[in-house]
Design an enzyme around this catalytic site. Structure first.
Site, PDB file in Angstrom:
ATOM      1  CB  SER A  90      40.166  34.630  45.381  1.00 28.54           C
ATOM      2  OG  SER A  90      39.423  35.363  43.883  1.00 28.54           O
ATOM      3  CG  ASP A 267      40.453  37.210  39.660  1.00 25.62           C
ATOM      4  OD1 ASP A 267      39.457  38.273  40.205  1.00 25.62           O
ATOM      5  OD2 ASP A 267      41.142  36.906  40.130  1.00 25.62           O
ATOM      6  CG  HIS A 271      42.278  41.218  38.565  1.00 29.16           C
ATOM      7  ND1 HIS A 271      41.715  42.543  40.230  1.00 29.16           N
ATOM      8  CD2 HIS A 271      41.971  40.380  39.715  1.00 29.16           C
ATOM      9  CE1 HIS A 271      41.715  41.810  41.555  1.00 29.16           C
ATOM     10  NE2 HIS A 271      41.515  40.046  40.880  1.00 29.16           N
TER      11      HIS A 271
HETATM   12 MG    MG Z   1      40.726  31.633  41.874  1.00 30.32          MG
HETATM   13 ZN    ZN Z   2      40.313  38.713  42.034  1.00 30.34          ZN
END
Ligand code: MG
Ligand code: ZN
Length: 371
Positions: A90, A267, A271
């Site tokens: 990121s 995100d 993960h």
């Molecule tokens: Mg971020």
């Molecule tokens: Zn990530």
């Protein structure tokens, strides 16, 4: 014969009066509108961290009707890779948008040599445009950090917090209060913000929903000491905060504004290989996006760009899936290397079609913001 002459005479008088009103004498009440003053275009960059096509599709097939993304008629794809890795993180992903450079993973706001570059947000701020950041992570996390800090380590949260003091950003909403208040160097960053005319407050003093932003000051609002909660566990500030930010920045001056809004935890669901986490974060993202697009549509002079920095989890929607009940699979607990869709809405949206490097987003935004 007499009748004909009167008729022709009437026609001539009629013509004269028409040409008079079109070309000749101008009614002083109908002064031509000035066309030389074009209101500058605002940019709202809405980032879904880890949001690839599969995340959007998984959300879409879980709900009835159209999703906010479908309101965007101009769609492109960006190549998300970092300078030193085909699979970006990121930090490098957001730095491509913020400084227009392919940099190394873990680097925020700096190039491959570790050299700081002024970010699009910092440049906007320096040029007198209003700027803002609203995130569902900490404000020192990689994505926001790439816009308001410079470091070769995305994990240097205290150093990043120190950079944010000087970012010039008018509005900051997100978590991570502890990196500003309980630091290893004992510095009191809150006082530094206050001395720069920030109104600083947090979730502890007032719920975000009851916050009234003083229009004469800048705003720093901490939504959590560390990471904000997932949406499914009660985080509820993103929709109001993004709308507040639009109104606040719009009224700040007569120049354009630049706002970065991040759905940070899509995100984290990737993960965790937890599709329900992904979909619940996407639910909030979609609600928020509809509100932002409504605002932009009404304003008529705001460009909204929606994209991800990369895809997370290598998510796929497998055979056996039906609407509302998907059979999904993740192929990694990390990020993947697929191209990422860019959805654009508003003036200048047509520029965002095609296939291009993620760094192109920076160049295209700059052209529009500083034209
Ligand atoms: Mg971020
Ligand atoms: Zn990530």
């Amino acid at each position: 014969m007499k009748v004909s002459w009167i008729f022709i005479g009437l026609v001539l008088v009629q013509c004269a009066s028409v040409s008079n009103s079109k070309i000749g004498a101008v009614d002083p009440k109908e002064k031509p509108k000035p066309t030389s003053i074009v209101k500058p275009t605002n940019i709202v960059l809405v980032i879904g961290d880890g949001m690839g096509l599969a995340q959007v599709s998984a959300y879409m097939y879980n709900v009835e009707g159209k999703i906010a993304f479908e309101r965007c008629k101009f769609i492109g794809l960006h190549k998300s890779h970092a300078a030193n890795n085909l699979i970006t993180d990121s930090a490098a992903g957001a730095s491509a948008f913020s400084i227009g450079e392919k940099t190394n993973n873990a680097y925020v706001g700096v190039d491959v040599n570790g050299k700081s570059h002024e970010t699009i947000l910092e440049e906007a701020s320096r040029k007198g445009l209003a700027t803002g950041v609203v995130v569902s992570s900490t404000i020192v996390h990689a994505t926001p950090a790439a816009f308001i800090a410079h470091n070769v380590s995305r994990d240097a949260y205290e150093e990043i917090a120190l950079d944010i003091v000087d970012s010039g950003c008018d509005l900051l909403i997100g978590g991570g209060q502890k990196y500003f208040t309980r630091r290893s160097d004992s510095l009191d960053l809150i006082q530094k913000f206050k001395s720069k005319n920030y109104f600083v407050t947090d979730y502890f003093n007032s719920d975000y929903s009851s916050l009234v932003i003083p229009s004469s000051q800048k705003l720093l609002f901490f939504t959590a000491d560390g990471d904000p909660l997932p949406y499914s566990q009660g985080r509820d500030y993103m929709i109001k905060a993004s709308l507040d930010a639009l109104q606040f920045l719009d009224k700040r001056n007569d120049k354009a504004f630049f706002l970065m809004v991040e759905g940070s935890q899509i995100d984290w669901g990737g993960h965790a290989n937890d599709v329900n986490y992904v979909i619940s974060e996407m639910t909030e993202f979609n609600l928020m996006l509809n509100k932002i697009l409504d605002w932009a549509e009404k304003d008529g002079n705001t460009l909204v760009i929606i994209t991800g920095d990369h895809e997370t989890g290598g998510l796929s929607i497998n055979p056996g899936s039906v609407r509302g009940k998907l059979t999904t699979q993740f192929t990694t607990t990390g990020h993947s290397g697929v191209m990422i869709p860019v959805y654009a809405f508003g003036p200048g949206a047509v520029n965002f079609t095609g296939i291009y490097e993620n760094t192109e987003l920076y160049l295209m935004m700059k052209k529009i913001l500083f034209k």
